[in-house]
Write an enzyme that holds these catalytic residues in place. Structure first.
Site, PDB file in Angstrom:
ATOM      1  N   CYS A 255      -2.778  27.345  51.844  1.00 45.37           N
ATOM      2  CA  CYS A 255      -4.196  27.046  52.055  1.00 45.37           C
ATOM      3  C   CYS A 255      -4.662  27.384  53.462  1.00 45.37           C
ATOM      4  O   CYS A 255      -5.096  26.494  54.217  1.00 45.37           O
ATOM      5  CB  CYS A 255      -4.439  25.585  51.760  1.00 45.37           C
ATOM      6  SG  CYS A 255      -3.795  25.148  50.159  1.00 45.37           S
ATOM      7  N   GLU A 256      -4.497  28.628  53.850  1.00 46.34           N
ATOM      8  CA  GLU A 256      -4.972  29.083  55.158  1.00 46.34           C
ATOM      9  C   GLU A 256      -5.322  30.562  55.027  1.00 46.34           C
ATOM     10  O   GLU A 256      -4.581  31.316  54.398  1.00 46.34           O
ATOM     11  CB  GLU A 256      -3.863  28.983  56.213  1.00 46.34           C
ATOM     12  CG  GLU A 256      -3.383  27.590  56.445  1.00 46.34           C
ATOM     13  CD  GLU A 256      -3.021  27.339  57.911  1.00 46.34           C
ATOM     14  OE1 GLU A 256      -3.491  28.091  58.790  1.00 46.34           O
ATOM     15  OE2 GLU A 256      -2.286  26.381  58.139  1.00 46.34           O
TER      16      GLU A 256
ATOM     17  N   GLY B  64      15.725  42.523  73.283  1.00 51.56           N
ATOM     18  CA  GLY B  64      14.359  43.047  73.324  1.00 51.56           C
ATOM     19  C   GLY B  64      14.146  44.418  72.734  1.00 51.56           C
ATOM     20  O   GLY B  64      13.011  44.892  72.657  1.00 51.56           O
TER      21      GLY B  64
ATOM     22  N   ARG C 269       5.444  36.091  60.632  1.00 50.53           N
ATOM     23  CA  ARG C 269       5.122  37.108  61.637  1.00 50.53           C
ATOM     24  C   ARG C 269       3.729  37.721  61.488  1.00 50.53           C
ATOM     25  O   ARG C 269       3.016  37.865  62.482  1.00 50.53           O
ATOM     26  CB  ARG C 269       6.202  38.203  61.677  1.00 50.53           C
ATOM     27  CG  ARG C 269       7.608  37.649  61.985  1.00 50.53           C
ATOM     28  CD  ARG C 269       8.607  38.737  62.314  1.00 50.53           C
ATOM     29  NE  ARG C 269       8.314  39.325  63.602  1.00 50.53           N
ATOM     30  CZ  ARG C 269       7.756  40.493  63.761  1.00 50.53           C
ATOM     31  NH1 ARG C 269       7.463  41.246  62.722  1.00 50.53           N
ATOM     32  NH2 ARG C 269       7.517  40.944  64.967  1.00 50.53           N
TER      33      ARG C 269
ATOM     34  N   GLY D 161      18.755  40.721  69.207  1.00 47.95           N
ATOM     35  CA  GLY D 161      18.602  39.998  67.950  1.00 47.95           C
ATOM     36  C   GLY D 161      18.015  40.942  66.920  1.00 47.95           C
ATOM     37  O   GLY D 161      18.692  41.422  66.008  1.00 47.95           O
ATOM     38  N   ARG D 162      16.738  41.272  67.125  1.00 50.56           N
ATOM     39  CA  ARG D 162      15.992  42.091  66.169  1.00 50.56           C
ATOM     40  C   ARG D 162      16.671  43.431  65.894  1.00 50.56           C
ATOM     41  O   ARG D 162      16.730  43.870  64.750  1.00 50.56           O
ATOM     42  CB  ARG D 162      14.600  42.350  66.754  1.00 50.56           C
ATOM     43  CG  ARG D 162      13.630  43.003  65.792  1.00 50.56           C
ATOM     44  CD  ARG D 162      12.360  43.427  66.525  1.00 50.56           C
ATOM     45  NE  ARG D 162      11.847  42.464  67.437  1.00 50.56           N
ATOM     46  CZ  ARG D 162      10.868  41.589  67.166  1.00 50.56           C
ATOM     47  NH1 ARG D 162      10.317  41.586  65.982  1.00 50.56           N
ATOM     48  NH2 ARG D 162      10.456  40.746  68.092  1.00 50.56           N
TER      49      ARG D 162
ATOM     50  N   TYR E 179       1.533  36.983  64.732  1.00 51.12           N
ATOM     51  CA  TYR E 179       1.390  38.106  65.683  1.00 51.12           C
ATOM     52  C   TYR E 179       0.593  39.265  65.087  1.00 51.12           C
ATOM     53  O   TYR E 179       0.580  40.348  65.659  1.00 51.12           O
ATOM     54  CB  TYR E 179       2.760  38.673  66.073  1.00 51.12           C
ATOM     55  CG  TYR E 179       3.840  37.656  66.356  1.00 51.12           C
ATOM     56  CD1 TYR E 179       3.764  36.823  67.474  1.00 51.12           C
ATOM     57  CD2 TYR E 179       4.949  37.544  65.534  1.00 51.12           C
ATOM     58  CE1 TYR E 179       4.772  35.905  67.740  1.00 51.12           C
ATOM     59  CE2 TYR E 179       5.951  36.633  65.790  1.00 51.12           C
ATOM     60  CZ  TYR E 179       5.861  35.813  66.892  1.00 51.12           C
ATOM     61  OH  TYR E 179       6.854  34.912  67.152  1.00 51.12           O
TER      62      TYR E 179
ATOM     63  N   GLU F 137      21.936  40.870  74.721  1.00 46.98           N
ATOM     64  CA  GLU F 137      21.568  39.790  73.790  1.00 46.98           C
ATOM     65  C   GLU F 137      20.585  40.276  72.716  1.00 46.98           C
ATOM     66  O   GLU F 137      19.515  39.710  72.573  1.00 46.98           O
ATOM     67  CB  GLU F 137      20.871  38.657  74.541  1.00 46.98           C
ATOM     68  CG  GLU F 137      21.684  37.942  75.573  1.00 46.98           C
ATOM     69  CD  GLU F 137      20.868  36.901  76.322  1.00 46.98           C
ATOM     70  OE1 GLU F 137      21.468  35.970  76.855  1.00 46.98           O
ATOM     71  OE2 GLU F 137      19.623  37.022  76.391  1.00 46.98           O
TER      72      GLU F 137
HETATM   73  N1  LLP Z   1      17.574  36.696  74.704  1.00 49.04           N
HETATM   74  C1  LLP Z   1      16.621  35.789  74.968  1.00 49.04           C
HETATM   75  C2  LLP Z   1      16.760  34.952  76.152  1.00 49.04           C
HETATM   76  C3  LLP Z   1      15.499  35.675  74.120  1.00 49.04           C
HETATM   77  O1  LLP Z   1      14.555  34.783  74.402  1.00 49.04           O
HETATM   78  C4  LLP Z   1      15.401  36.515  72.981  1.00 49.04           C
HETATM   79  C5  LLP Z   1      14.256  36.410  72.068  1.00 49.04           C
HETATM   80  C6  LLP Z   1      16.446  37.426  72.722  1.00 49.04           C
HETATM   81  C7  LLP Z   1      17.505  37.496  73.611  1.00 49.04           C
HETATM   82  C8  LLP Z   1      16.443  38.337  71.530  1.00 49.04           C
HETATM   83  O2  LLP Z   1      15.370  39.213  71.559  1.00 49.04           O
HETATM   84  P1  LLP Z   1      15.290  40.452  70.518  1.00 49.04           P
HETATM   85  O3  LLP Z   1      16.450  41.370  70.813  1.00 49.04           O
HETATM   86  O4  LLP Z   1      15.379  39.893  69.153  1.00 49.04           O
HETATM   87  O5  LLP Z   1      13.982  41.078  70.794  1.00 49.04           O
HETATM   88  N2  LLP Z   1       9.503  35.559  66.975  1.00 49.04           N
HETATM   89  C9  LLP Z   1       9.180  36.801  67.639  1.00 49.04           C
HETATM   90  C10 LLP Z   1      10.240  37.216  68.638  1.00 49.04           C
HETATM   91  C11 LLP Z   1      10.557  36.148  69.664  1.00 49.04           C
HETATM   92  C12 LLP Z   1      11.683  36.538  70.591  1.00 49.04           C
HETATM   93  C13 LLP Z   1      12.174  35.365  71.371  1.00 49.04           C
HETATM   94  N3  LLP Z   1      13.269  35.631  72.260  1.00 49.04           N
HETATM   95  C14 LLP Z   1       8.905  37.859  66.580  1.00 49.04           C
HETATM   96  O6  LLP Z   1       8.995  37.558  65.393  1.00 49.04           O
HETATM   97  O7  LLP Z   1       8.574  38.999  66.920  1.00 49.04           O
END
Ligand code: LLP
Length: 420
Positions: free
Chosen positions: A342-343, A239, A312, A275-276, A316, A273
């Protein structure tokens, strides 16, 4: 910090001129910087050095197996949410005992495969799911390791679509119910509860929501420890926010400094965990200007990437910085950057100040490493983009551009339509 910089007016990825990549491989093109990727992973790893930590990179952010392998080779584990992601994780060489598996809707087949492979644990999101995991592991004659995902009911202060820790969200189990499950854990003979898990949302810029959620769960763990319910780890989710525009997110160091004092008292292994945070700023989407269209009210820069390549902004209203590959001098103007789909939602920027552009110019859509390619689709029967990884002055294709044949590969025309 990332390794996309102007050198003599040309945008570079590490030591490679991106214009050369666009000409060689065509567009739309995802370009990743290997060193930016590893740098972000290491920043987080170093910030948590003083505790026993496993960083499970969240595969959904960018699931290309080369990205996964690069991180796994540095010691990362992986956070997965489907059988497909388990397949990718194993293909990238991730040891099963470094894989954690979340998702509110795991199927029997997915659960069985994960148990057979011996993953580190399931993040369980409901009582029926726990019962199902117990049933399946009994059938297999195994004991499945699980963590209870708790919904801490805190405000994450982010976009409502990416908030996951409020009690009205579908994720996790409320504290009272989790407590009851933990007291009855011995009724589930084929699962072992080894941890607790939270994940409150994504693109969270401040540490306060994390601190609030972690404190809540830490108190709960303290209580469990006092009544003799021991755990192996606390998974604090992902997150962490990154810079897309003018955000001032916490650094890895600041994040760690705020939460480590709470975590250290628990004496548990900590799982993260992200990601981003790891992959977001390590990738860009390169696109070519097709046409400049002036209407009585607006100017549109029409590019060859669409919402199918990067959804994105459409989904969003997310902001992505857009840079020309050659740094411009002189005038600029306000324009919308839009794709060919086409949107009306097919846009990358609205009323953005950009240099005067011409057809054939290239643009870089920044911060596209996370939830860019992984959320792409074939909408409008568009072939998905190519992905390349830059390592210093070397360039590697890590996913070929799709061809028209790929679009219809799994389709069949039934006999009756063929007149047979
Ligand atoms: N752990 C769980 C259980 C999750 O559901 C997620 C992301 C993460 C870790 C990783 O989160 P991060 O560190 O990347 O924030 N598509 C959206 C973001 C959706 C996130 C879903 N879950 C966007 O493009 O902003």
């Amino acid at each position: 910090m990332h390794e996309f910089k102007y050198v003599n007016n040309n945008l570079y990825c590490e030591k490679v001129k991106i214009e050369d990549l666009a000409r060689k491989f065509g567009t739309p093109l995802y370009v990743y910087s290997y060193h930016t990727l590893i740098d972000h992973y290491m920043k987080l790893k170093n910030a948590f050095d003083s505790v026993d930590t496993l960083i499970c990179y969240s595969v959904k952010a960018n699931s290309n197996i080369s990205i996964l392998k690069a991180l796994v080779d540095k010691g990362a584990g992986l956070d997965i949410v489907s059988g497909g992601e388990l397949f990718r994780a194993l293909k990238a060489g991730c040891p099963a005992e470094r894989i954690v598996y979340a998702s509110v809707g795991k199927t029997d087949r997915e659960i069985e495969e994960a148990i057979r492979r011996g993953i580190l644990s399931f993040n369980v999101e409901s009582l029926p799911e726990l019962e199902n995991i117990n049933r399946i592991s009994k059938k297999l004659g195994k004991t499945a390791r699980v963590a209870i995902r708790i919904n801490p009911d805190v405000e994450a202060k982010t976009h409502k679509f990416i908030t996951t820790g409020k009690i009205t969200n579908k994720f996790g189990i409320d504290l009272d119910s989790a407590y009851k499950i933990l007291l009855l854990r011995n009724n589930f003979g084929n699962v072992k509860v080894v941890g607790l898990h939270i994940h409150i949302g994504s693109q969270i810029a401040e540490s306060e929501p994390f601190v609030a959620a972690i404190k809540k769960i830490a108190d709960f763990i303290g209580h469990l420890q006092r009544i003799g319910i021991g755990l192996e780890y606390f998974n604090i989710g992902g997150g962490l926010g990154i810079i897309y525009n003018r955000e001032t997110p916490q650094t890895a160091q600041k994040y760690a400094k705020k939460i480590l004092p709470i975590l250290k008292k628990l004496n548990l292994k900590i799982i993260l965990e992200p990601g981003r945070f790891i992959v977001g700023n390590s990738g860009i989407l390169v696109t070519k200007v097709l046409y400049i269209k002036s209407t009585p009210k607006k100017k549109f820069i029409i590019v060859d990437a669409g919402m199918n390549d990067l959804i994105r902004p459409a989904l969003y209203e997310a902001y992505h910085n857009i840079l020309p590959l050659s740094e411009p001098a002189g005038r600029n103007e306000l324009a919308d950057v839009v794709g060919p789909i086409c949107e009306s939602g097919d846009f990358f920027a609205k009323e953005r100040r950009l240099p005067l552009l011409r057809g054939g110019d290239h643009l870089a859509i920044m911060g596209a490493g996370a939830y860019g390619f992984s959320m792409s689709s074939n909408y409008n029967s568009r072939c998905r983009a190519q992905e390349v990884m830059v390592v210093g002055d070397r360039v590697f294709v890590i996913r070929k551009r799709e061809a028209y044949g790929d679009l219809v590969r799994n389709e069949e025309i039934p006999m009756f339509l063929l007149g047979l």
